[in-house]
Design an enzyme around this catalytic site. Structure first.
Site, PDB file in Angstrom:
ATOM      1  N   LYS A   1     -11.150  -1.820  -3.346  1.00 37.47           N
ATOM      2  CA  LYS A   1     -12.686  -0.609  -3.216  1.00 37.47           C
ATOM      3  C   LYS A   1     -11.318   0.166  -3.764  1.00 37.47           C
ATOM      4  O   LYS A   1     -12.578   1.279  -4.409  1.00 37.47           O
ATOM      5  CB  LYS A   1     -13.212  -0.364  -2.188  1.00 37.47           C
TER       6      LYS A   1
ATOM      7  N   LYS B   1      -5.353  -7.626  -6.493  1.00 39.82           N
ATOM      8  CA  LYS B   1      -6.803  -8.495  -5.664  1.00 39.82           C
ATOM      9  C   LYS B   1      -7.224  -7.243  -6.349  1.00 39.82           C
ATOM     10  O   LYS B   1      -7.306  -6.114  -6.080  1.00 39.82           O
ATOM     11  CB  LYS B   1      -6.408  -8.428  -4.067  1.00 39.82           C
TER      12      LYS B   1
ATOM     13  N   LYS C   1       1.305  -1.017   0.069  1.00 36.88           N
ATOM     14  CA  LYS C   1      -0.008   0.227   0.116  1.00 36.88           C
ATOM     15  C   LYS C   1       1.116   0.999   0.145  1.00 36.88           C
ATOM     16  O   LYS C   1       0.576   1.598  -0.754  1.00 36.88           O
ATOM     17  CB  LYS C   1      -1.314   0.085   1.237  1.00 36.88           C
TER      18      LYS C   1
HETATM   19  N1  AQP Z   1     -10.218  -8.884  -3.603  1.00 41.08           N
HETATM   20  C1  AQP Z   1     -10.701  -9.375  -2.140  1.00 41.08           C
HETATM   21  N2  AQP Z   1     -10.641 -10.915  -2.037  1.00 41.08           N
HETATM   22  C2  AQP Z   1     -10.689 -11.751  -0.542  1.00 41.08           C
HETATM   23  N3  AQP Z   1     -11.193 -10.972  -0.305  1.00 41.08           N
HETATM   24  C3  AQP Z   1     -10.898  -9.630  -0.354  1.00 41.08           C
HETATM   25  N4  AQP Z   1     -11.829  -8.754   0.997  1.00 41.08           N
HETATM   26  C4  AQP Z   1     -11.070  -7.715   0.485  1.00 41.08           C
HETATM   27  N5  AQP Z   1     -10.529  -7.886  -0.778  1.00 41.08           N
HETATM   28  C5  AQP Z   1     -11.032  -8.776  -0.754  1.00 41.08           C
HETATM   29  C6  AQP Z   1     -11.148  -9.153   2.673  1.00 41.08           C
HETATM   30  O1  AQP Z   1     -12.459  -8.261   3.010  1.00 41.08           O
HETATM   31  C7  AQP Z   1     -12.582  -7.998   4.555  1.00 41.08           C
HETATM   32  C8  AQP Z   1     -12.659  -6.733   4.364  1.00 41.08           C
HETATM   33  O2  AQP Z   1     -11.653  -6.380   3.546  1.00 41.08           O
HETATM   34  P1  AQP Z   1     -10.825  -4.666   3.379  1.00 41.08           P
HETATM   35  O3  AQP Z   1     -12.097  -3.742   2.640  1.00 41.08           O
HETATM   36  O4  AQP Z   1     -11.307  -4.033   5.307  1.00 41.08           O
HETATM   37  O5  AQP Z   1      -9.614  -4.169   3.579  1.00 41.08           O
HETATM   38  P2  AQP Z   1      -9.029  -4.358   1.915  1.00 41.08           P
HETATM   39  O6  AQP Z   1      -8.748  -6.332   2.459  1.00 41.08           O
HETATM   40  O7  AQP Z   1      -7.916  -3.445   2.484  1.00 41.08           O
HETATM   41  O8  AQP Z   1      -9.735  -4.205   1.054  1.00 41.08           O
HETATM   42  P3  AQP Z   1      -9.823  -3.362   0.055  1.00 41.08           P
HETATM   43  O9  AQP Z   1     -10.971  -3.192  -0.909  1.00 41.08           O
HETATM   44  O10 AQP Z   1      -8.689  -3.958  -0.444  1.00 41.08           O
HETATM   45  O11 AQP Z   1      -8.905  -2.027   0.511  1.00 41.08           O
HETATM   46  P4  AQP Z   1      -8.732  -1.178  -0.449  1.00 41.08           P
HETATM   47  O12 AQP Z   1      -8.804  -0.436  -0.859  1.00 41.08           O
HETATM   48  O13 AQP Z   1      -9.304   1.163   0.684  1.00 41.08           O
HETATM   49  O14 AQP Z   1      -7.553  -0.863   0.116  1.00 41.08           O
HETATM   50  C9  AQP Z   1     -11.187  -8.615   4.496  1.00 41.08           C
HETATM   51  O15 AQP Z   1     -10.922 -10.003   5.458  1.00 41.08           O
HETATM   52  C10 AQP Z   1     -10.280  -9.279   3.440  1.00 41.08           C
HETATM   53  O16 AQP Z   1      -9.648 -10.011   3.956  1.00 41.08           O
END
Ligand code: AQP
Length: 339
Positions: free
Chosen positions: A204, A201, A118
């Site tokens: 959001k 992955k 990140k």
């Molecule tokens: N692509 C994914 N595949 C499987 N699991 C996912 N999770 C998130 N994206 C995927 C799971 O959702 C839960 C919450 O995650 P989060 O939104 O708090 O954090 P993150 O994983 O950092 O999500 P983003 O979407 O990637 O956020 P940004 O874009 O803001 O950095 C977790 O259990 C995660 O594993």
């Protein structure tokens, strides 16, 4: 030292750093609902304090917090059976995180791959909060003496760090106070990848909206995104083992399998050997079929934000009833005076 037996209790959260994606749904929420329905004690949190580790527009943060809560509710999280709240309403999270900042070691944090991903080349300019994020996550889990943490594969390292923090705290203070938490990672679709680049992955906050399916996307948008999803020129293989070097193909098949509650083998038994012309529309139809009831309910809930706020506030009261005594006992163990 005698080993304390901790009651099984699941804790997990989602950052409102944007709208909910299919990755959040398949990687997290779907399994959260199953754990709740299995009768486990479950605590689910919209982790807004994690979201601000990178810049968030305040009005958008409020909207995203309600959208994530609406997504959880619409997917089947029942606030009567699960504790559902947003993190900022329970100040104990930040307080315990500070203590864990003093327990965790800089060397441990330096090994966190998510921070490296990140922060990228700009690590010097990343917020201190982004670096310390895993200590707040450990506090989120351990305030509830969470024993099970259902997360996607990408969060496994942070849950392992939570174990390390709990073990060091217990060791340093010669107590058996915090449980050693297990990540719960299972099933197909657990890591949903970006539709334009199968090595990343689905997130959001990724650059292009075309790389993700948002839970609030309408049927036409979902169909368009899957139609334009990157694939390779080869037909679908006959066996899952042949997907090893084909990340984009594997991702679409895994998504189909997860939505259909089946495995890649069964999907390939139906589509193996064919081109993408039949599979992609079938995937879009299946996704719309499964997601439309959820998005319709999300829109209905979002029409009444005050009701979502009331639900989150009531959940926060229940959360605090568990968290406050755990924090108070932690202060006592550490030697911090309080009233
Ligand atoms: N692509 C994914 N595949 C499987 N699991 C996912 N999770 C998130 N994206 C995927 C799971 O959702 C839960 C919450 O995650 P989060 O939104 O708090 O954090 P993150 O994983 O950092 O999500 P983003 O979407 O990637 O956020 P940004 O874009 O803001 O950095 C977790 O259990 C995660 O594993």
């Amino acid at each position: 030292m005698t080993q304390t037996t901790f009651t099984p209790r699941a804790f997990s959260g989602i950052k409102p750093s944007g709208g909910l994606t299919l990755g959040n749904y398949l990687g997290a929420i779907k399994r959260w609902v199953a754990m709740q329905d299995d009768g486990m004690e479950t605590v689910y949190c919209v982790v807004d304090m994690h979201a601000i580790t990178v810049w968030q527009d305040p009005a958008e943060l409020r909207d995203a917090t309600r959208e994530v809560a609406a997504g959880m509710l619409a997917s089947g999280i029942d606030p009567a059976r699960s504790i559902l709240f947003n993190q900022a309403r329970v100040a104990e999270h930040a307080e315990l995180a500070w203590i864990f900042n003093c327990v965790a070691r800089v060397g441990w944090m330096n090994r966190m791959t998510q921070f490296k991903d990140k922060a990228g080349k700009n690590a010097e300019k990343a917020s201190l909060g982004l670096y310390a994020y895993p200590a707040l996550m450990a506090a989120d889990i351990l305030l509830y003496h969470g024993t099970h943490v259902p997360v996607g594969e990408d969060q496994k390292q942070h849950v392992e760090l939570t174990r390390d923090i709990a073990a060091k705290f217990n060791h340093d203070y010669k107590v058996d106070f915090f449980p050693l938490t297990e990540p719960v990672i299972e099933g197909p679709g657990m890591r949903v990848m970006n539709l334009r680049d199968g090595s990343k992955k689905m997130s959001k906050s990724g650059d292009s909206d075309m790389e993700r399916i948002n839970m609030l996307d309408d049927a036409d948008t979902i169909a368009k995104k899957f139609r334009k999803a990157r694939t390779d020129p080869e037909p679908l293989p006959e066996a899952p083992a042949d997907l090893a070097d084909r990340p984009e193909a594997k991702n679409l098949i895994d998504i189909y399998a997860a939505l259909a509650d089946t495995g890649a083998e069964a999907v390939l038994a139906e589509f193996g050997g064919e081109g993408w012309g039949r599979f992609k529309p079938a995937l879009a139809d299946l996704a719309v079929d499964k997601l439309a009831p959820i998005s319709t309910e999300m829109r209905r809930l979002l029409d009444d934000p005050a009701e979502i706020d009331r639900t989150l506030a009531a959940g926060a009261d229940r959360a605090r009833a568990i968290a406050a005594p755990v924090l108070a006992r932690t202060y006592d163990i550490v030697g911090l005076l309080r009233d």
